[in-house]
Design an enzyme around this catalytic site. Structure first.
Site, PDB file in Angstrom:
ATOM      1  N   LYS A   1       0.708  -1.140  -0.079  1.00  0.00           N
ATOM      2  CA  LYS A   1       0.174  -0.061   0.001  1.00  0.00           C
ATOM      3  C   LYS A   1       0.837   1.326   0.028  1.00  0.00           C
ATOM      4  O   LYS A   1       0.331   2.261  -0.508  1.00  0.00           O
ATOM      5  CB  LYS A   1      -0.840  -0.070   1.163  1.00  0.00           C
ATOM      6  CG  LYS A   1      -1.744  -1.119   0.853  1.00  0.00           C
ATOM      7  CD  LYS A   1      -3.277  -1.063   1.850  1.00  0.00           C
ATOM      8  CE  LYS A   1      -4.088  -2.123   1.610  1.00  0.00           C
ATOM      9  NZ  LYS A   1      -3.709  -3.575   1.962  1.00  0.00           N
TER      10      LYS A   1
HETATM   11  C1  LIG Z   1      -4.564  -4.915   1.524  1.00  0.00           C
HETATM   12  C2  LIG Z   1      -3.946  -5.804   1.456  1.00  0.00           C
HETATM   13  C3  LIG Z   1      -3.950  -6.956   0.476  1.00  0.00           C
HETATM   14  C4  LIG Z   1      -5.367  -6.796  -0.348  1.00  0.00           C
HETATM   15  O1  LIG Z   1      -5.284  -5.802  -1.527  1.00  0.00           O
HETATM   16  P1  LIG Z   1      -6.571  -5.329  -2.209  1.00  0.00           P
HETATM   17  O2  LIG Z   1      -6.006  -4.449  -2.967  1.00  0.00           O
HETATM   18  O3  LIG Z   1      -7.452  -4.951  -1.262  1.00  0.00           O
HETATM   19  O4  LIG Z   1      -7.079  -6.673  -2.980  1.00  0.00           O
HETATM   20  C5  LIG Z   1      -3.293  -8.041   0.490  1.00  0.00           C
HETATM   21  N1  LIG Z   1      -2.136  -8.283   1.227  1.00  0.00           N
HETATM   22  C6  LIG Z   1      -1.815  -7.192   1.925  1.00  0.00           C
HETATM   23  C7  LIG Z   1      -0.683  -7.511   3.010  1.00  0.00           C
HETATM   24  C8  LIG Z   1      -2.684  -5.953   2.288  1.00  0.00           C
HETATM   25  O5  LIG Z   1      -2.267  -5.045   2.988  1.00  0.00           O
END
Ligand SMILES: *Cc1c(COP(=O)(O)O)cnc(C)c1O
Length: 462
Positions: free
Chosen positions: A112
């Protein structure tokens, strides 16, 4: 570039307006009116370039009306300078024809950061120019909140409030949210679960007096700027294993469908992606849907991959919009049916989804087993979300198309599960090894819309 809502009833916006707003006023999500396409030669020319240069070339058509070239180049440079790896998104080989794309070298150790660091810089430049400020409120199951706080802390045009479920995030995640000392960031521990936090956030957006009064902005993955930033690493990874001269496939650990939807846009932009494989944990609404069972909510069952413990996958709406032939009223109707439990996907839309997407589901035991197996056989320690991707990626790997699996978080962000599976404790990178010594600052708050709105109004800077 103009941006339109998936439900067809909100005004068209510029990139900057769509980014500053987040959710459309008709309840829909913003998308570009047209998806820009890159030629074979333009994609081939990306091979070997620095990540920032690839980022500029891939994203520029989406943002060009809102920033100058130099502004956007500087934004991209500032966004990724704090990453702990020069390649930003390095790739390593797991197995024959199977590669792992490491997306956890950012400041909060999850993918993210790629989107949030960029969005922080984009907001700052746009708001300075408008001589304006906004209040960002986000709901998090852990990773979004820490990434948002890290991206916006100390920026003078924004206040940030992050709602997380009290007692339900890992200690590393909590400390990443509660230890930044900057006065514009506020961690709120809500007495409730993640769905309660997300529902409270939605209610704030639908309370137009509050929304307009505090200039509410959203940075959850409904914000198109987040999806945009994630398109870039599909390109950088694919060209590093031979695209566009050969096809590649991706497996993506998925919760809200934001990350894998970015892969879908990369494919529509001309990147020769063969399959996009959704990997879910036991909260498998997406796997059930792509297997033809309709899109019906279940109860969220807590897992060792908590960032994917989601039953309503907000970005799936964007995929449905294209699967239904860009028919906003059809999407609006489906979302209405979802309020009372779910809907069946039409045959035509299912065929459209299956042209791009496959899926797999991984149990808790299989997740632990994959962490152990990966450590023993190739790639060191991996986090539980990444392990889910690796398992599904192995199952979908073929002899002729390279499979790239996205590693979404650093193992040290989920030490309990990793240690349980492997017997090894994953150490934090040295740049944050004092995390456990830093003082924490957090407000515990009831799961009550009035209390939350009052707290926010009382703590924004004037
Ligand atoms: C947010 C997240 C996901 C999922 O990602 P999306 O974009 O919501 O599908 C998977 N793994 C981790 C570690 C995350 O922080």
């Amino acid at each position: 570039m103009k941006y339109i809502s998936t439900r067809g009833q909100a005004p068209e916006l510029t990139f900057e307006e769509a980014m500053l707003t987040g959710l459309a006023r008709d309840g829909g999500l913003y998308l570009p009116a047209e998806i820009p396409v890159m030629s074979h030669d333009e994609i081939a020319a990306l091979a070997g370039l620095p990540y920032e240069e690839i980022a500029f070339r891939v994203m520029w058509p989406y943002v060009s009306g809102s920033f100058t070239e130099q502004e956007f180049k500087d934004i991209v440079a500032r966004a990724y300078e704090g990453f702990g790896h020069d390649a930003r998104a390095p790739i390593k080989q797991l197995n024959e024809n199977h590669f792992l794309l490491e997306l956890f070298h950012g400041p909060t150790l999850a993918f993210k950061d790629f989107a949030m660091q960029l969005i922080g810089q984009l907001f700052q430049v746009a708001l300075k120019r408008r001589n304006d400020r906004v209040t960002i409120v986000g709901a998090t199951s852990g990773d979004t909140g820490s990434a948002a706080i890290e991206a916006f802390r100390g920026l003078d045009a924004v206040d940030v409030f992050i709602l997380y479920p009290h007692g339900r995030v890992s200690e590393v995640q909590r400390r990443q949210m509660t230890t930044p000392a900057d006065s514009n960031v506020h961690a709120l521990a809500v007495d409730g679960d993640f769905d309660d936090c997300q529902a409270a956030l939605k209610d704030m957006f639908n309370d137009f007096d509050f929304r307009d009064g505090v200039k509410l902005a959203g940075v959850n993955s409904i914000n198109f700027a987040r999806v945009l930033a994630q398109i870039v690493y599909y390109f950088s990874a694919a060209v590093s294993v031979g695209a566009p001269h050969r096809k590649v496939s991706f497996t993506v650990p998925t919760g809200n469908f934001g990350d894998i939807f970015a892969g879908y846009l990369a494919k529509r932009m001309g990147l020769p992606i063969d399959r996009l494989v959704v990997a879910t944990n036991q909260n498998d609404i997406l796997h059930r849907c792509l297997s033809g069972e309709g899109y019906f909510k279940g109860d969220t069952i807590p897992s060792i991959s908590p960032s994917m413990d989601i039953q309503v996958s907000s970005n799936f709406e964007r995929a449905l919009y294209y699967a239904y032939g860009e028919d906003g009223s059809a999407v609006a109707q489906l979302m209405d049916e979802l309020k009372s439990g779910g809907f069946n996907v039409s045959q035509g839309a299912m065929e459209a989804l299956r042209e791009s997407f496959d899926s797999g589901r991984v149990s808790e035991d299989e997740t632990l087993e994959t962490i152990k197996h990966t450590l023993a056989h190739s790639a060191g320690l991996v986090c539980p979300h990444s392990a889910i991707g690796i398992k599904v990626g192995e199952d979908h790997r073929t002899a002729d198309v390279p499979m790239i699996t996205l590693a979404t978080a650093h193992p040290a962000k989920f030490p309990a599960a990793v240690e349980k599976a492997s017997g090894e404790h994953p150490p934090l990178p040295s740049r944050m090894s004092d995390l456990y010594e830093r003082p924490e600052r957090v407000t515990r708050i009831a799961n009550d819309l009035g209390a939350l709105e009052d707290h926010i109004k009382g703590h924004i800077a004037e």
